[in-house]
Scaffold this motif. Structure first.
Motif, PDB file in Angstrom:
ATOM      1  N   UNK A 133       0.589  -1.251   0.104  1.00 22.58           N
ATOM      2  CA  UNK A 133      -0.020   0.009   0.067  1.00 22.58           C
ATOM      3  C   UNK A 133       0.906   1.261   0.091  1.00 22.58           C
ATOM      4  N   UNK A 134       1.906   1.001   0.719  1.00 23.12           N
ATOM      5  CA  UNK A 134       2.714   2.483   1.033  1.00 23.12           C
ATOM      6  C   UNK A 134       3.542   2.481  -0.267  1.00 23.12           C
ATOM      7  N   UNK A 135       4.025   1.480  -0.859  1.00 23.13           N
ATOM      8  CA  UNK A 135       4.587   1.689  -2.319  1.00 23.13           C
ATOM      9  C   UNK A 135       3.746   2.337  -3.314  1.00 23.13           C
ATOM     10  N   UNK A 136       2.514   1.860  -3.346  1.00 21.11           N
ATOM     11  CA  UNK A 136       1.446   2.310  -4.270  1.00 21.11           C
ATOM     12  C   UNK A 136       1.322   3.840  -4.141  1.00 21.11           C
ATOM     13  N   UNK A 137       1.106   4.233  -2.913  1.00 20.51           N
ATOM     14  CA  UNK A 137       0.788   5.527  -2.418  1.00 20.51           C
ATOM     15  C   UNK A 137       2.007   6.444  -3.040  1.00 20.51           C
ATOM     16  N   UNK A 138       3.159   6.061  -2.865  1.00 25.84           N
ATOM     17  CA  UNK A 138       4.280   6.794  -3.232  1.00 25.84           C
ATOM     18  C   UNK A 138       4.803   6.934  -4.627  1.00 25.84           C
ATOM     19  N   UNK A 139       4.109   5.647  -5.283  1.00 22.99           N
ATOM     20  CA  UNK A 139       4.309   5.731  -6.785  1.00 22.99           C
ATOM     21  C   UNK A 139       5.557   4.812  -7.062  1.00 22.99           C
ATOM     22  N   UNK A 140       6.148   4.054  -5.929  1.00 23.86           N
ATOM     23  CA  UNK A 140       7.273   3.249  -6.057  1.00 23.86           C
ATOM     24  C   UNK A 140       6.767   1.763  -6.569  1.00 23.86           C
ATOM     25  N   UNK A 141       7.800   0.986  -7.147  1.00 19.28           N
ATOM     26  CA  UNK A 141       7.413  -0.339  -7.612  1.00 19.28           C
ATOM     27  C   UNK A 141       6.915  -1.107  -6.273  1.00 19.28           C
ATOM     28  N   UNK A 156      -4.350   0.088  -5.199  1.00 15.13           N
ATOM     29  CA  UNK A 156      -4.532   1.593  -5.795  1.00 15.13           C
ATOM     30  C   UNK A 156      -5.693   2.026  -4.909  1.00 15.13           C
ATOM     31  N   UNK A 157      -6.930   1.665  -5.107  1.00 14.70           N
ATOM     32  CA  UNK A 157      -7.992   1.965  -4.277  1.00 14.70           C
ATOM     33  C   UNK A 157      -7.904   2.122  -2.864  1.00 14.70           C
ATOM     34  N   UNK A 158      -7.052   1.158  -2.299  1.00 12.45           N
ATOM     35  CA  UNK A 158      -7.207   1.032  -0.574  1.00 12.45           C
ATOM     36  C   UNK A 158      -5.998   2.340  -0.347  1.00 12.45           C
ATOM     37  N   UNK A 159      -5.045   2.361  -1.201  1.00  7.41           N
ATOM     38  CA  UNK A 159      -3.920   3.203  -0.791  1.00  7.41           C
ATOM     39  C   UNK A 159      -4.446   4.845  -0.857  1.00  7.41           C
ATOM     40  N   UNK A 160      -5.272   4.974  -1.970  1.00 10.69           N
ATOM     41  CA  UNK A 160      -6.029   6.134  -2.223  1.00 10.69           C
ATOM     42  C   UNK A 160      -6.730   6.565  -1.006  1.00 10.69           C
ATOM     43  N   UNK A 161      -7.546   5.339  -0.490  1.00  9.80           N
ATOM     44  CA  UNK A 161      -8.726   5.666   0.574  1.00  9.80           C
ATOM     45  C   UNK A 161      -8.061   5.989   1.897  1.00  9.80           C
ATOM     46  N   UNK A 162      -6.741   5.535   2.018  1.00  8.34           N
ATOM     47  CA  UNK A 162      -5.999   5.895   3.293  1.00  8.34           C
ATOM     48  C   UNK A 162      -5.753   7.132   3.316  1.00  8.34           C
ATOM     49  N   UNK A 163      -4.987   7.508   2.253  1.00  7.26           N
ATOM     50  CA  UNK A 163      -4.687   8.921   2.158  1.00  7.26           C
ATOM     51  C   UNK A 163      -5.901  10.099   2.242  1.00  7.26           C
ATOM     52  N   UNK A 164      -6.775   9.751   1.556  1.00  3.19           N
ATOM     53  CA  UNK A 164      -8.166  10.611   1.613  1.00  3.19           C
ATOM     54  C   UNK A 164      -8.832  10.526   3.080  1.00  3.19           C
ATOM     55  N   UNK A 165      -8.849   9.282   3.830  1.00  2.00           N
ATOM     56  CA  UNK A 165      -9.481   9.098   4.955  1.00  2.00           C
ATOM     57  C   UNK A 165      -8.332  10.193   6.067  1.00  2.00           C
ATOM     58  N   UNK A 166      -6.964  10.139   5.886  1.00  2.00           N
ATOM     59  CA  UNK A 166      -6.452  10.992   6.746  1.00  2.00           C
ATOM     60  C   UNK A 166      -6.764  12.528   6.438  1.00  2.00           C
ATOM     61  N   UNK A 167      -6.705  12.693   5.189  1.00  2.00           N
ATOM     62  CA  UNK A 167      -6.973  14.262   4.848  1.00  2.00           C
ATOM     63  C   UNK A 167      -8.486  14.607   5.484  1.00  2.00           C
TER      64      UNK A 167
END
Length: 559
Positions: free
Chosen positions: A183-191, A203-214
């Motif tokens: 998840x972290x790698x996907x959120x950072x755009x890393x392999x 991708x969906x879960x990583x994006x939701x984690x970021x959105x929920x924090x915001x």
């Protein structure tokens, strides 16, 4: 006369023969329940029993002589038309039309209770199934266990058991670590990590984690130190992923009573308590700096390390603690459904069961399921766009619907590999087994509607003697089988028997429908013939609905 009533009549005849000295048996030699089965050839009668072969030797006589005496007593029972002795001592029993036909009214009167029994009354069962790791959508193997496990729970409950459906939430271990790092790698755009997870859902879960924090006014988890960021994605990511799994299961008609967290076994000290209990029982020993369970004393191929030399718990430690926890919660039977790659667990876990003083395969049962292969357009289905490399519960439901998916997954023995033809399961034709059964139910409802319009009402008359056609005798015989099928499915942990029974019943109903009319033809007057046939139609509808409910499948009124 129901099969249960006939069995009671046979038991009473046996007891009478013992009381008057005809059979040299003790009173407790008479079985509480006599097993009846349908003869393979219809001309042999309605029911058959081998009770004479079971008891003759103990009674000091030969089976055929025993059967002949018992037959003479049974012919005096109201509703029994004839009893023949076949072969070495089988009894073939034929009921008169009135006695056989009374079953139709009994089933309608019983309603949803018909088919239920008390073979497991008072037994508390913990049934653990699915229990997939919350690192991705539920894949097709887990979906099979969802259908089979929930159906098994329903069958056990119909047999009187107190069933708790439990999901073992594996939130402790390396797989969760890989999920968080993915998840972290996907959120950072890393392999993705080499051992990580792929697919659109990451991708969906990583994006939701970021959105929920915001949304919560918290720092962007991507800006945190690596270890802290990984933990943030772990905590929220697992919660989100498991929420999706639970929703998919709920939409599939499967809900659990308990969601048990693996982490709690380690945090609560349950592992230490289990180790201490086994040490008190004399089954633990220390060697090479590690703590071992002497499972070879209970049939395992080797002893098992429970606490490793570095002080960390081995994987089996959680299994030991979890089993003890279930038993301490008051469950008489612990049933765990596992995937095809878990055969190696059987020996060690049965040894654990025995080490605690329990009975393997009674207090603990492990059911192993096999793989599912999906076929569409004659070709294997290999790809899920959302999940990347696996087929998910949502893929299957999208392709064929909940009813077809549940029925198809539950209708075959779970210990066999299953090939599902998606095109067939989505079709509305008789070759599709769920359509065939559901259509039979819809047809019974339609017959009822037409009967009401024609003025045929059950309450205006019933004469069981009028159900004298061969197709009616066959259909009544199939209806009578449901209680036995349910009891057998519960005892053998094989809910697929219910599905196969329903297909047989549907076949019997369709043949009867083609040969006997419920509604009057033309200017024909309504008589008790029509009313009595309506009772049989409605009894069939009830049995089909009851059986489908045991599989978690709907009984549609129109198709």
């Amino acid at each position: 006369m129901t099969p249960e009533q006939l069995a009671q009549a046979i038991t009473a005849a046996l007891a009478q023969a013992v009381d008057d000295g005809t059979f040299a048996l003790a009173a407790d030699d008479v079985p509480a329940t006599v097993h009846l089965e349908r003869p393979r050839q219809r001309e042999h009668g309605d029911w058959a029993t081998n009770v004479a072969l079971q008891l003759a030797k103990k009674a000091g006589t030969n089976p055929r002589a025993f059967a002949t005496e018992l037959a003479s007593r049974l012919t005096a029972v109201d509703g029994v038309a004839s009893v023949d002795v076949a072969g070495p001592g089988f009894l073939n029993i034929r009921l008169d039309a009135a006695a056989a036909g009374e079953l139709a009214r009994s089933v309608v009167d019983a309603g949803t209770a018909y088919g239920r029994g008390d073979g497991f009354a008072g037994v508390k069962v913990n049934l653990e199934f699915v229990s997939a790791n919350p690192t991705g959508p539920l894949h097709i193997g887990g979906v099979r266990w969802a259908a089979v496990g929930d159906s098994l729970a329903r069958v056990l409950e119909a047999s009187g058991a107190d069933v708790t459906r439990e999901y073992y939430f594996n939130d402790h271990g390396a797989q969760i670590d890989r999920f968080a790092r993915s998840l972290l790698a996907r959120a950072l755009g890393e392999p993705a990590p080499e051992d990580g997870y792929g697919g659109d859902y990451i991708t969906e879960i990583a994006g939701q984690v970021v959105a929920d924090a915001a949304a919560a006014g918290e720092p962007d988890p991507r800006t945190l130190e690596r270890a802290e960021a990984t933990e943030a994605f772990r905590a929220r990511g697992v919660e989100l992923m498991f929420g999706e799994v639970k929703k998919s299961l709920h939409d599939f008609g499967v809900d659990f009573d308990v969601y048990f967290h693996e982490d709690s076994l380690h945090e609560s000290g349950a592992v230490d308590r289990a180790v201490a209990r086994l040490r008190e029982l004399g089954h633990m020993y220390d060697q090479d700096g590690a703590t071992w369970l002497r499972t070879t004393d209970f049939g395992d191929d080797k002893d098992r390390v429970v606490i490793k030399s570095d002080g960390n718990a081995a994987y089996i430690a959680g299994d030991i603690a979890y089993y003890l926890d279930k038993r301490e919660r008051g469950f008489d039977r612990v049933v765990i459904m596992l995937g095809a790659d878990h055969h190696g667990y059987i020996g060690r876990m049965m040894a654990v069961c025995a080490a605690f003083g329990d009975t393997p395969h009674v207090n603990l049962e492990l059911l192993i399921g096999q793989l599912v292969n999906l076929v569409k357009d004659g070709q294997p289905v290999r790809m899920s766009k959302r999940a990347g490399t696996i087929l998910t519960i949502d893929d299957l439901v999208d392709a064929v619907g909940v009813d077809a998916a549940r029925y198809a997954l539950a209708r075959s023995s779970a210990d066999t590999t299953l090939d599902l033809d998606l095109d067939l399961l989505a079709s509305a034709k008789n070759e599709n087994p769920v359509f065939y059964v559901q259509y039979a139910h819809a047809r019974t409802v339609n017959v009822g509607r037409n009967a009401a319009e024609a003025g045929v009402r059950r309450e205006d008359g019933f004469d069981a003697r009028l159900l004298d056609h061969e197709s009616e005798a066959v259909l009544l015989g199939k209806i009578a089988e449901l209680p036995r099928i349910v009891a057998q499915a519960a005892e053998l942990r094989e809910p697929h028997r219910v599905a196969r029974y329903l297909e047989d019943l549907a076949g019997g109903y369709h043949k009867w429908y083609d040969q006997r009319r419920v509604t009057p033809f033309g200017d024909e007057e309504v008589t008790d013939v029509h009313r009595t046939r309506l009772w049989l139609n409605d009894a069939t509808r009830q049995v089909l609905a009851n059986g489908l409910a045991l599989l978690g499948v709907s009984a549609p009124e129109r198709m």
